[in-house]
Scaffold this active site. Structure first.
Site, PDB file in Angstrom:
ATOM      1  N   CYS A 149      27.668  42.510  24.684  1.00  0.00           N
ATOM      2  CA  CYS A 149      27.930  43.950  24.673  1.00  0.00           C
ATOM      3  C   CYS A 149      27.850  44.601  26.044  1.00  0.00           C
ATOM      4  CB  CYS A 149      26.990  44.645  23.690  1.00  0.00           C
ATOM      5  SG  CYS A 149      25.244  44.512  24.138  1.00  0.00           S
ATOM      6  N   HIS A 187      21.881  47.142  22.429  1.00  0.00           N
ATOM      7  CA  HIS A 187      23.340  47.239  22.421  1.00  0.00           C
ATOM      8  C   HIS A 187      23.773  48.392  23.318  1.00  0.00           C
ATOM      9  CE1 HIS A 187      27.379  46.597  21.116  1.00  0.00           C
ATOM     10  NE2 HIS A 187      27.471  47.733  20.443  1.00  0.00           N
ATOM     11  N   ASP A 202      33.779  50.959  21.566  1.00  0.00           N
ATOM     12  CA  ASP A 202      32.939  49.768  21.645  1.00  0.00           C
ATOM     13  C   ASP A 202      33.832  48.536  21.612  1.00  0.00           C
ATOM     14  OD1 ASP A 202      31.053  47.797  21.482  1.00  0.00           O
ATOM     15  OD2 ASP A 202      30.113  48.488  19.630  1.00  0.00           O
TER      16      ASP A 202
END
Length: 940
Positions: A149, A187, A202
């Site tokens: 991430c 994250h 994202d």
């Protein structure tokens, strides 16, 4: 103990930053001194380790907002090219709107995977968030890598900021139980402000992540990958002590009838680079983090500009999904399998150094233990000398003994009377591990007892002759045992062939390297019959009756791993992949371009290229002044132009692009020469190319040519037409399937190779034979002139068809096409071939079989006026079955048109060959000796 800890930590306390010391100390307490030393090694090797002498954050990202890094325009354009965006997407003057943002996100998801391979397949097992390091990993290395991430979203956020977007990076708390999450802040997502509306973007959450920008609006449902859906809620979480707190919750569900599942939550509070440094340290180093305990991989699949599925991997299990349905599942039992799946499914290419990095980690797939063959040998030392006793050969397989009965054998070895060490060796030979246990015993003449020494209590001899002799025996005995097994007890022992070929595959590798594989095989077939063993596990068959079972029925046998040597830029291609599913996606995309109907509709493109070819041939004849003219050069140039005009829809010229057919010839020749290494193991293949081939006289020219070819294929424009398919390009059709840009470039190089080298050899050889035999040339010209002004299909003209077929027979472009016998085994011609046996048929052997083609060494088109069934069966210049050459129809049409126009022009009139025959190197890609097929016009 506390004292030992302080003694150990003191030397490094003054050298490393506090965050690194915490990591080192935790390893000491959890894993002891060994863990401490391993931690020291890791941080000392890591280029991103923060030392007190350089207190910069390992992200090297300034915390000040106005100093946040951006990518220069050149790098930004380089990244955008890798996304293979629609032709309408602007590469400058960006719109900075929702549609543009959505397109970028989806194309990034389908080209750059979510993965944590750096924590397993590397020497440092660390993750850097430095923006330059991320750009190098994602874009410049071109090996299909992405990141987890903080890597993916950090990189993507920098790209958006470079384009002019308003980017705010925030931390997110992954829900406990979701993808290994533990409820901690681990994250990262980006919030993008577009015209006053905030969107959560994202690209780094994996299989269940969002696939388009989500506006910060509660309870608005959006399509994810149909039929799945996603939304944002603005709510608290059960862990909060104050229920009035509000977070944004990202949720997803499989369909509109499924339950919503919260994936993670976040606030709009901006996180600074130093926050991510701490988060990155924990997620990448803690033994409680899922990222250190499992190999993770996820990549979206795009077709026709829409995300339709995903590819995922968890440790050794890989899945292909269309929507929510799993359409294929692959369980990897070893590192070799997993590395192959990473390459063939995800396009990720790992270096040898990276592959070694996982050794010893909990995530390493060790596979099953190989079968072990144990050989016991006793050295009996007496006062008079030493006797070698060959004791026996046994197997640790569940099946028990190998069935090899060996009588004890005593050999005087004339060693000094002294005790020497017991030795134990293990050597990996073939797929079995041969283990040799050697024991030494000393018997004293004055007493009857014997003293035995084993490897646990042995000692070394100081006699160098003794040691040397023992080493020779240690090497010789296991090899002798293996040779005996392969000759007399191997499942293929009843198949005839040379003794040396049965013992080692080096015999076959050497023959191929020398370029006489097929000729020698023909001699062997004359001596032994239709089925010959040419390697310990390789069988050559010279019978067209085996074509069906091997290449056609039930899809044919699988390709061998030898084809992996022909991966292009590290990527499998339609030709070289051994994965049917991988090939099917690509082959189905481009197959319409190779249909007979499509080729006829666009035949004017091919015809224009052929006309230029004939003019060049006429000019060469005029300019030759009795000097030789190489037919291969203009024939190759014709192939190059047809591929460009018809398949790529982009014509190169020296004046416009600085690139032409001549540009690729050195690269092409190097590619052809690599065919002599086809049967090398992948390690030896790579070693040879990197260490030995660098001494090639043309290496600099070939390197420049390869660089030009790479630039040419990477910059081919994407041409996509309407639904009719007319005007589509090869690369455009692959792009519509979501194939990454670098993999498309690899496919285009493969097409260039086949369309230029293989076709050039076919056409040049056919024209050479027509020039050699004027009677055949004149008869063909009469037929063509008779039908010149008619609408007859030229492929239906009988003598022209006969000439083309005979040309295909006399100019085979490939040698043997090896395949692997499936798990069910195979029976043929009275022999049984167990699973895993490599079998193959070499087309040159079929084409020169006098029982099927009488007088096979002569060019006789008349043989095709009334061909036998065996002739029609055995003429397979493009192979057969679903793995036959995908461009068969295009090459055939091109060959017919070129032969027709050359003969009609009468340019071959008066031409004479310089040699009696066209000789070839019988490598995997057969090559003309001297790389020329010369004609001369004495009267020109």
């Amino acid at each position: 103990s506390i004292s030992s800890f302080f003694l150990a930590i003191r030397p490094v306390a003054s050298e490393y930053d506090v965050s690194v010391l915490i990591y080192i100390v935790s390893n000491y307490f959890f894993q002891g001194e060994q863990g401490f030393h391993n931690a020291i090694i890791r941080v000392s090797k890591s280029p991103t380790t923060a030392r007190k002498s350089n207190l910069k954050s390992n992200t090297r990202i300034p915390s000040e907002a106005h100093l946040r890094p951006t990518y220069p325009t050149a790098k930004l354009q380089q990244y955008l090219r890798t996304l293979f965006l629609p032709s309408t997407f602007p590469h400058h003057g960006f719109a900075l709107d929702y549609n543009e943002l959505r397109t970028l996100q989806q194309h990034h998801l389908s080209n750059y995977p979510f993965e944590n391979l750096s924590l397993h397949y590397s020497t440092t097992h660390t993750v850097s968030l430095d923006t330059d390091a991320l750009f190098e990993k994602f874009v410049e290395k071109g090996c299909g890598r992405g990141g987890y991430c903080m890597e993916n979203n950090g990189f993507f956020g920098t790209v958006l900021r470079s384009m002019g977007y308003d980017v705010t990076s925030v931390g997110a708390r992954v829900c406990e139980g979701v993808g290994g999450g533990d409820g901690s802040l681990s994250h990262m997502v980006n919030i993008i402000n577009v015209a006053g509306t905030k969107y959560m973007v994202d690209v780094g959450f994996g299989g269940n992540g969002p696939t388009s920008p989500l506006p910060l609006e509660p309870n608005t449902i959006h399509e994810r990958i149909p039929p799945s859906e996603m939304r944002l809620l603005h709510s608290s979480i059960p862990q909060h002590t104050d229920p009035t707190q509000r977070l944004w919750l990202y949720q997803a569900r499989d369909s509109d009838t499924s339950e919503w599942q919260t994936q993670y939550c976040f606030t709009e509070t901006e996180f600074l680079p130093c926050d991510y440094e701490m988060m990155n340290f924990w997620t990448s180093q803690s033994r409680m983090s899922i990222f250190t305990q499992a190999v993770l991989m996820a990549k979206m699949v795009m077709e026709e500009g829409r995300l339709v599925g995903s590819l995922t991997m968890f440790n050794g299990e890989a899945k292909r999904k269309v929507g929510n349905e799993t359409v294929e599942k692959k369980c990897c039992g070893s590192e070799e399998e997993r590395v192959r799946v990473l390459r063939e499914w995800f396009g990720v290419v790992l270096t040898a150094e990276e592959r070694r990095g996982i050794s010893g980690l909990v995530t390493e797939l060790k596979g099953s233990d190989p079968p072990t063959v144990t050989l016991s040998v006793i050295f009996l030392a007496t006062d008079e000398g030493t006797i070698l006793t060959f004791h026996g050969l046994f197997s640790s397989n569940p099946g028990g003994a190998l069935g090899l009965s060996v009588c004890p054998l005593n050999i005087p070895v004339n060693l000094l009377s002294r005790s020497i060490t017991a030795c134990r060796i293990s050597a990996s030979l073939s797929k079995a591990e041969v283990q040799c246990n050697i024991y030494f015993a000393k018997q004293h003449s004055s007493q009857s007892k014997m003293t035995m020494f084993s490897s646990e209590d042995a000692f070394y001899s100081s006699n160098p002759f003794t040691t040397f002799t023992v080493l020779i025996l240690i090497i010789f005995i296991p090899l002798l045992s293996l040779d005996i097994y392969r000759i007399f007890f191997h499942p293929l022992a009843n198949i005839p062939g040379p003794i040396l070929a049965k013992v080692t595959s080096l015999w076959h590798i050497y023959q191929t390297f020398q370029g006489k594989d097929c000729s020698l095989a023909q001699e062997l077939h004359r001596k032994y019959g239709k089925v010959v063993r040419i390697g310990p596990n390789i069988v050559d068959i010279a019978d067209g009756a085996a074509l069906g079972p091997i290449y056609v029925e039930k899809g044919g046998f699988m390709k061998t791993s030898d084809y992996h040597n022909f991966y292009v830029d590290g990527f499998p291609t339609i030709f070289s992949t051994s994965d049917p599913a991988y090939r099917a996606t690509r082959a189905k995309a481009v197959a319409p371009l190779f249909s007979v109907g499509a080729i006829r509709r666009e035949s004017h493109l091919i015809s224009a290229c052929v006309e230029r070819f004939v003019k060049r041939l006429q000019q060469s004849r005029t300019d030759s002044k009795s000097h030789p003219v190489d037919l291969q050069e203009p024939a190759r140039l014709l192939g190059f132009e047809v591929v460009n005009a018809y398949l790529f829809r982009h014509e190169y010229s020296d004046k416009v692009d600085g690139a032409s057919g001549k540009t690729i010839i050195p690269w092409l020749n190097a590619f052809v020469d690599a065919g002599q290494l086809f049967y090398f193991s992948q390690w030896w293949f790579g070693f040879w190319l990197s260490k030995v081939e660098r001494w090639r006289p043309q290496k600099d020219l070939e390197a420049r040519s390869a660089e030009s070819v790479h630039d040419m294929t990477m910059n081919l424009p994407v041409v996509v037409s309407d639904d009719s398919g007319k005007g589509d390009s090869y690369q455009g059709r692959l792009h519509q399937q979501g194939i990454p840009r670098d993999q498309i470039a690899a496919e285009c190089k493969d097409v260039w190779f086949a369309g230029v080298h293989s076709f050039g050899a076919l056409l040049a050889t056919t024209l050479w034979h027509l020039a050699k035999d004027t009677a055949i040339h004149d008869r063909l010209r009469s037929e063509l002139l008779e039908h010149k002004h008619t609408d007859v299909d030229i492929q239906q003209l009988p003598y022209l068809s006969a000439v083309v077929k005979e040309g295909l027979r006399m100019a085979p472009v490939n040698a043997r096409l090896p395949r692997v016998v499936p798990k069910s085994g195979w029976h043929f011609d009275g022999f049984y071939f167990p699973p895993g046996t490599v079998v193959g048929i070499a087309s040159p052997q079929l084409f020169s079989n006098p029982n099927v083609f009488p007088d096979p060494t002569n060019f006789r088109p008349e043989r095709w006026e009334n061909p036998s069934k065996e002739m029609q069966r055995d003429l397979v210049p493009f192979s057969v079955g679903i793995r036959q050459c995908i461009a068969k129809n295009l090459a055939t049409a091109e060959l017919f048109m070129a032969v027709k126009q050359v003969v009609e022009s009468d340019v071959l009139s008066g031409a004479q060959p310089l040699e009696d025959k066209v000789e070839t190197y019988e490598w995997f890609n057969m090559a003309v000796k001297g790389n020329k097929i010369d004609l001369v016009w004495p009267s020109a």
